[in-house]
Structure formats: C-alpha cells, structure tokens
Design a protein around this motif. Structure first.
Motif, PDB file in Angstrom:
ATOM      1  N   VAL A 241       1.056  -1.219  -0.256  1.00  0.00           N
ATOM      2  CA  VAL A 241      -0.251  -0.234   0.006  1.00  0.00           C
ATOM      3  C   VAL A 241       0.924   1.068  -0.207  1.00  0.00           C
ATOM      4  CG1 VAL A 241      -1.612  -1.147   1.329  1.00  0.00           C
ATOM      5  CG2 VAL A 241      -0.547   0.203   2.753  1.00  0.00           C
ATOM      6  N   HIS A 242      -0.033   2.184   0.018  1.00  0.00           N
ATOM      7  CA  HIS A 242       0.710   3.875   0.383  1.00  0.00           C
ATOM      8  C   HIS A 242       0.041   4.194   1.128  1.00  0.00           C
ATOM      9  CE1 HIS A 242       3.495   4.567  -3.195  1.00  0.00           C
ATOM     10  NE2 HIS A 242       2.665   3.539  -4.047  1.00  0.00           N
ATOM     11  N   ALA A 243       1.145   4.437   2.830  1.00  0.00           N
ATOM     12  CA  ALA A 243       0.306   5.138   3.624  1.00  0.00           C
ATOM     13  C   ALA A 243       0.961   6.514   3.587  1.00  0.00           C
ATOM     14  CB  ALA A 243       0.323   4.365   5.061  1.00  0.00           C
ATOM     15  N   GLY A 248       0.340  14.675  14.256  1.00  0.00           N
ATOM     16  CA  GLY A 248       1.907  15.175  14.857  1.00  0.00           C
ATOM     17  C   GLY A 248       3.173  14.403  15.126  1.00  0.00           C
ATOM     18  N   ARG A 249       2.693  13.050  15.509  1.00  0.00           N
ATOM     19  CA  ARG A 249       4.128  11.702  15.243  1.00  0.00           C
ATOM     20  C   ARG A 249       3.210  10.946  14.531  1.00  0.00           C
ATOM     21  NH1 ARG A 249       7.267   8.010  17.617  1.00  0.00           N
ATOM     22  NH2 ARG A 249       5.380   7.334  19.138  1.00  0.00           N
ATOM     23  N   PRO A 250       3.883  11.211  12.521  1.00  0.00           N
ATOM     24  CA  PRO A 250       3.170   9.865  11.670  1.00  0.00           C
ATOM     25  C   PRO A 250       3.537   8.530  12.045  1.00  0.00           C
ATOM     26  CG  PRO A 250       4.382  11.694  10.768  1.00  0.00           C
ATOM     27  CD  PRO A 250       4.405  12.079  12.626  1.00  0.00           C
ATOM     28  N   THR A 255       3.986   2.591  11.953  1.00  0.00           N
ATOM     29  CA  THR A 255       4.370   1.516  13.385  1.00  0.00           C
ATOM     30  C   THR A 255       3.024   0.806  13.541  1.00  0.00           C
ATOM     31  OG1 THR A 255       6.013   2.763  14.615  1.00  0.00           O
ATOM     32  CG2 THR A 255       5.257   0.584  15.608  1.00  0.00           C
ATOM     33  N   THR A 256       1.996   1.620  13.170  1.00  0.00           N
ATOM     34  CA  THR A 256       0.662   0.435  13.908  1.00  0.00           C
ATOM     35  C   THR A 256       0.479  -0.206  12.913  1.00  0.00           C
ATOM     36  OG1 THR A 256      -0.099   1.914  15.493  1.00  0.00           O
ATOM     37  CG2 THR A 256      -1.665   0.393  14.029  1.00  0.00           C
ATOM     38  N   LYS A 258       2.457  -1.419  10.167  1.00  0.00           N
ATOM     39  CA  LYS A 258       3.225  -2.915  10.684  1.00  0.00           C
ATOM     40  C   LYS A 258       2.936  -4.298  10.684  1.00  0.00           C
ATOM     41  CE  LYS A 258       7.086  -0.267   9.882  1.00  0.00           C
ATOM     42  NZ  LYS A 258       8.635   0.702  10.327  1.00  0.00           N
ATOM     43  N   ALA A 259       2.686  -3.677  12.691  1.00  0.00           N
ATOM     44  CA  ALA A 259       2.000  -4.359  13.716  1.00  0.00           C
ATOM     45  C   ALA A 259       0.644  -5.352  12.784  1.00  0.00           C
ATOM     46  CB  ALA A 259       1.683  -3.869  14.782  1.00  0.00           C
ATOM     47  N   LEU A 260      -0.025  -4.797  12.123  1.00  0.00           N
ATOM     48  CA  LEU A 260      -1.039  -5.421  10.999  1.00  0.00           C
ATOM     49  C   LEU A 260      -0.060  -5.699  10.053  1.00  0.00           C
ATOM     50  CD1 LEU A 260      -3.217  -3.133  11.570  1.00  0.00           C
ATOM     51  CD2 LEU A 260      -3.187  -4.969  13.296  1.00  0.00           C
ATOM     52  N   GLY A 261       0.502  -6.433   9.823  1.00  0.00           N
ATOM     53  CA  GLY A 261       1.344  -7.105   9.028  1.00  0.00           C
ATOM     54  C   GLY A 261       1.185  -6.170   7.448  1.00  0.00           C
ATOM     55  N   ILE A 262       1.608  -5.426   7.510  1.00  0.00           N
ATOM     56  CA  ILE A 262       0.673  -4.792   6.277  1.00  0.00           C
ATOM     57  C   ILE A 262       2.386  -4.017   5.399  1.00  0.00           C
ATOM     58  CG2 ILE A 262      -0.201  -2.472   4.704  1.00  0.00           C
ATOM     59  CD1 ILE A 262      -2.390  -2.757   7.069  1.00  0.00           C
ATOM     60  N   SER A 263       2.803  -4.036   4.557  1.00  0.00           N
ATOM     61  CA  SER A 263       4.117  -3.646   3.285  1.00  0.00           C
ATOM     62  C   SER A 263       3.177  -2.237   2.673  1.00  0.00           C
ATOM     63  CB  SER A 263       4.165  -4.643   2.498  1.00  0.00           C
ATOM     64  OG  SER A 263       3.818  -5.280   1.510  1.00  0.00           O
ATOM     65  N   GLY A 264       4.527  -1.814   2.359  1.00  0.00           N
ATOM     66  CA  GLY A 264       4.546  -0.694   1.461  1.00  0.00           C
ATOM     67  C   GLY A 264       5.079   0.833   1.358  1.00  0.00           C
ATOM     68  N   GLU A 265       4.820   1.393   1.411  1.00  0.00           N
ATOM     69  CA  GLU A 265       5.939   2.580   0.708  1.00  0.00           C
ATOM     70  C   GLU A 265       5.123   3.743   2.277  1.00  0.00           C
ATOM     71  OE1 GLU A 265       7.232   4.906  -2.353  1.00  0.00           O
ATOM     72  OE2 GLU A 265       6.986   3.016  -3.536  1.00  0.00           O
ATOM     73  N   TRP A 266       5.684   4.464   2.612  1.00  0.00           N
ATOM     74  CA  TRP A 266       5.175   5.652   3.881  1.00  0.00           C
ATOM     75  C   TRP A 266       5.315   6.822   3.722  1.00  0.00           C
ATOM     76  CZ3 TRP A 266       2.958   1.535   5.354  1.00  0.00           C
ATOM     77  CH2 TRP A 266       3.550   0.201   6.293  1.00  0.00           C
TER      78      TRP A 266
END
Length: 338
Positions: A241-243, A248-250, A255-256, A258-266
């Motif tokens: 995904v694109h996230a 205030g603190r992206p 991090t959330t 990633k903890a859900l197992g989602i990959s992509g570009e931040w």
C-alpha cells in the motif's frame, strides 16, 4: 521533512545546536509560569462553567493522542447518561463567524480537521471557537452537562474541574526544556498540578510523576468513499500500500500498520496538511495501489483521494481504575453543584 519537523526531532533528542537557545527557553518558562500564576490568583479573568469541565491537553509540541482520548471520554460519558459537548479551537479552519457549530457535514476548511473528525466519530455537540470560554458558554446554554475541552491545557481563561495531560510514551518530555530550546509548552512541573497524566504507549523515560497507561488500539477499516466499515482481518485490500499520515507523529501510524502485517511505502506529511489530488498521486494511474490513512487525514482526503482508499480507525483504551477514579470525581462534582 520540513524545517519545523527537523527542529522538533532535535528538541526531543537534545541536539547540541539547540543549546544557544537555552536562555530563550528559560525566558519562555518564566513567562508561562507568571501567566499561570496570574490566572490562579485572579489577576486574569477566568470563566467557570455551571457544569463540569474536563480539559484534555499536553505540555509538549507534537502529537500525543489527545483527540482519541477526547472521543473516548465523550463515549464514556454518554454511556453513563451524561450529555457531553466538545469545545475546541478549530485549528486549521476559518469560519465565517464564531462560535462555530461543527456537524459531520461542516466543510473542513471552516472547522479544521480535528473538530470535524470528532463530530463524525462521536455524534455529540462540537463547537469550535478560538475563545474557549465563549465556546463553552454556547455548549452549556445548549444543554450539555459536561464539557470536554480538546487541547485546552494552556487556555486558562476557561475554568476547569478536571485536567488530563497526555504524554507520548516514546518521546516523553524530550530534553525537558521549554520553547524554543525544547519541545515544552510549559515547564515539566506543570504535570504536578494536573489531575491525571495519561501515557500513550510504553513509557521510555521516567516522568517523575504518577501516570496512567493509555493505548490506541486499531478497531477496523473504513472505506473512504462509501464510509462502510470492515473488520481488521481479513484485509479489505491487497498490499503493498501507500500509507500517508499528516499527524503530530506519523511514525506511530506507520508502526501500527507494520504490526498489522501491512507492507508498502510510508509518506509522512506535516501536521494538518491541506491535501489535494496531486499530493496523493503516488503511483501511475495504470498501476494503482491501495491508499491507507488516519481518520484525521480522511476528513481532508475524501473528495480528492483515489477510489481504493481506506481509513484505519483506532480508539483509546484505559484501565478500569481510571474509569473508577473519573466516575468518583464526577459524582463529587455533581454533589457540590446540587
């Protein structure tokens, strides 16, 4: 990363190039201390509402999780028979006049992103007004019997019965210095005078005051265009995904994911960023990827985001001991006003 973001990161890490600013930080600290004392001793006017006022705020710059706590408070109060209302500054919005009643349909350009998000999430009365006391008067006159002030710790012209300060567990108080030498809006000792300190996430550094743990828990996905809700699992979209996050603190949001197992570009944007279609164009139209975002970003992206866009909804969770303490405090306040 903007200049402001670089400075904020340096303030939390106590970079050496901030040291020449320490005299200015000490001056700012003295000014804020005298200002608070003036309100406390009556030299400056304070309006006290006829109903309990709960102020949610922080003493640091940058996101700490205040808005999810405000949403949690209003739900908790509503479940116990109260009629809560939210007063907020309306940062980022420009209304034709104030106070501004914020509904789920209010243009975000008038309300600002956080007031609109809170109106959509909670369903309670929300008033935006740079003059918090005036906004609180409007809510009390409309029948709200508890007022929750969002980000109101430094707005001392509005009297308060309960003060809740939120601290980011990962960042803490940074270098412990006031602006511009550090990230503090007020001296660290201010936390000794609030009613409760809530730490969002695992605390990485000692605070020297008693605190209550708070956690932001993902509760589900929401399709941006249709507003339809989906469970956390299975994912309603296919990574990568694109996230994006303009909060205030992206990093907390990423991090959330990633903890859900989602990959992509931040993609981190400045807080309160005014999105347009061009700023959300991360991939060619012929090879789109899902776009995921925070609820705060969603109120500004709905009309300009691509079709396959999703919102991760989160809610604050607090221990039963805090709920018991809050219930007892409100009961005492009710007895005092009757």
């Amino acid at each position: 990363m903007s200049v402001a973001d670089h400075w904020l990161e340096a303030a939390y890490q106590d970079r050496f190039w901030l040291w020449p600013l320490r005299p200015l930080g000490m001056l700012y600290r003295a000014v804020m201390t005298r200002r608070e004392a003036a309100y406390r001793c009556g030299k400056r006017a304070v309006w006290q509402a006829p109903v309990p006022v709960i102020v949610v705020g922080n003493i640091t710059l940058g996101g700490t999780g205040k808005s999810p706590l405000v949403a949690w408070l209003t739900r908790w109060l509503s479940e116990r028979g109260y009629t809560p209302g939210i007063v907020t500054r309306g940062y980022g919005g420009k209304a034709p006049s104030y106070p501004l009643w914020v509904t789920p349909e209010t243009p975000v350009a008038q309300s600002g992103d956080e007031p609109l998000m809170l109106a959509q999430q909670t369903g309670v009365a929300v008033v935006a007004d740079p003059l918090r006391a005036r906004g609180a008067k409007t809510l009390a006159a409309a029948g709200c019997n508890v007022i929750v002030s969002d980000d109101g710790l430094q707005h001392l012209a509005l009297g308060r019965d309960i003060e809740l300060a939120v601290v980011d567990g990962a960042r803490g108080l940074g270098n412990g210095r006031c602006l511009p030498a550090g990230p503090l809006r007020e001296p660290p000792e201010r936390l000794n005078r609030v009613d409760a300190v809530l730490v969002n996430g695992e605390l990485q550094a000692a605070l020297m005051v008693a605190s209550t743990p708070m956690r932001l828990a993902p509760i589900g996905w929401r399709e941006l265009k249709s507003n339809k809700h989906r469970p956390l699992s299975p994912l309603p979209f296919t990574p990568p995904v694109h996230a994006l996050a303009g909060i205030g603190r992206p990093e907390r949001f990423f991090t959330t994911l990633k903890a859900l197992g989602i990959s992509g570009e931040w993609h981190a944007f400045p807080d309160h960023y005014p999105y347009d279609a061009a700023s959300l164009r991360f991939t060619p139209a012929e090879d789109p990827q899902p776009l995921v975002m925070t609820a705060k970003d969603a109120v500004k992206c709905r009309d300009v985001a691509p079709p396959d866009s999703w919102v991760l909804d989160v809610e604050a969770t607090l221990p039963p001991e805090f709920e018991q303490w809050l219930a007892a405090r409100l009961a005492t306040l009710s007895e005092e006003t009757n």
